[in-house]
Design a protein around this motif. Structure first.
Motif, PDB file in Angstrom:
ATOM      1  N   VAL A 160       0.846  -1.201   0.000  1.00 53.73           N
ATOM      2  CA  VAL A 160       0.000   0.000   0.000  1.00 53.73           C
ATOM      3  C   VAL A 160       0.879   1.248   0.000  1.00 53.73           C
ATOM      4  N   ALA A 161       1.901   1.262   0.835  1.00 53.47           N
ATOM      5  CA  ALA A 161       2.786   2.423   0.903  1.00 53.47           C
ATOM      6  C   ALA A 161       3.514   2.628  -0.416  1.00 53.47           C
ATOM      7  N   GLN A 162       3.942   1.541  -1.023  1.00 54.12           N
ATOM      8  CA  GLN A 162       4.609   1.647  -2.321  1.00 54.12           C
ATOM      9  C   GLN A 162       3.664   2.208  -3.381  1.00 54.12           C
ATOM     10  N   GLU A 163       2.412   1.754  -3.366  1.00 54.95           N
ATOM     11  CA  GLU A 163       1.441   2.249  -4.344  1.00 54.95           C
ATOM     12  C   GLU A 163       1.129   3.719  -4.119  1.00 54.95           C
ATOM     13  N   VAL A 164       0.999   4.126  -2.872  1.00 56.65           N
ATOM     14  CA  VAL A 164       0.751   5.537  -2.560  1.00 56.65           C
ATOM     15  C   VAL A 164       1.908   6.391  -3.081  1.00 56.65           C
ATOM     16  N   CYS A 165       3.112   5.930  -2.834  1.00 59.34           N
ATOM     17  CA  CYS A 165       4.278   6.665  -3.315  1.00 59.34           C
ATOM     18  C   CYS A 165       4.299   6.726  -4.836  1.00 59.34           C
ATOM     19  N   ASN A 166       4.040   5.613  -5.500  1.00 61.33           N
ATOM     20  CA  ASN A 166       4.014   5.584  -6.960  1.00 61.33           C
ATOM     21  C   ASN A 166       2.964   6.534  -7.518  1.00 61.33           C
ATOM     22  N   GLN A 167       1.782   6.546  -6.918  1.00 61.02           N
ATOM     23  CA  GLN A 167       0.722   7.441  -7.387  1.00 61.02           C
ATOM     24  C   GLN A 167       1.108   8.903  -7.180  1.00 61.02           C
ATOM     25  N   ALA A 168       1.718   9.201  -6.048  1.00 55.86           N
ATOM     26  CA  ALA A 168       2.156  10.578  -5.785  1.00 55.86           C
ATOM     27  C   ALA A 168       3.196  11.006  -6.813  1.00 55.86           C
ATOM     28  N   LEU A 169       4.125  10.129  -7.114  1.00 51.48           N
ATOM     29  CA  LEU A 169       5.145  10.458  -8.109  1.00 51.48           C
ATOM     30  C   LEU A 169       4.537  10.592  -9.503  1.00 51.48           C
ATOM     31  N   ASN A 170       3.524   9.786  -9.817  1.00 51.88           N
ATOM     32  CA  ASN A 170       2.828   9.916 -11.102  1.00 51.88           C
ATOM     33  C   ASN A 170       2.146  11.276 -11.228  1.00 51.88           C
TER      34      ASN A 170
END
Length: 74
Positions: A7-17
């Motif tokens: 979940v944390a990785q996905e949140v970070c990926n979405q923020a970077l996107n």
């Protein structure tokens, strides 16, 4: 730790996107802000101004890491 979770990785990926897909105007504002901060460091007239300018630049560059804790996610 939460930063290791999917979940944390996905949140970070979405923020970077979001950052990557932001408008040119927003990107230009970010570049301008960084230039202003760097110029404040270069043209500081005394040690107090220099220390303040360096601290402001560090805080500004770390603002996303602090919000999303992306620095620990690989």
């Amino acid at each position: 730790m939460l930063s290791d979770s999917k979940v944390a990785q996905e949140v970070c990926n979405q923020a970077l996107n979001i950052i990557e897909n932001s408008s040119d105007e927003n990107k230009t504002m970010e570049i301008t802000k960084e230039k202003e901060l760097l110029m404040a460091i270069m043209f500081a007239e005394n040690e107090v101004e220099l220390a303040t300018a360096i601290n402001e630049h560090i805080e500004w560059t770390n603002r996303h890491k602090e919000k999303f804790n992306c620095s620990e996610i690989e």
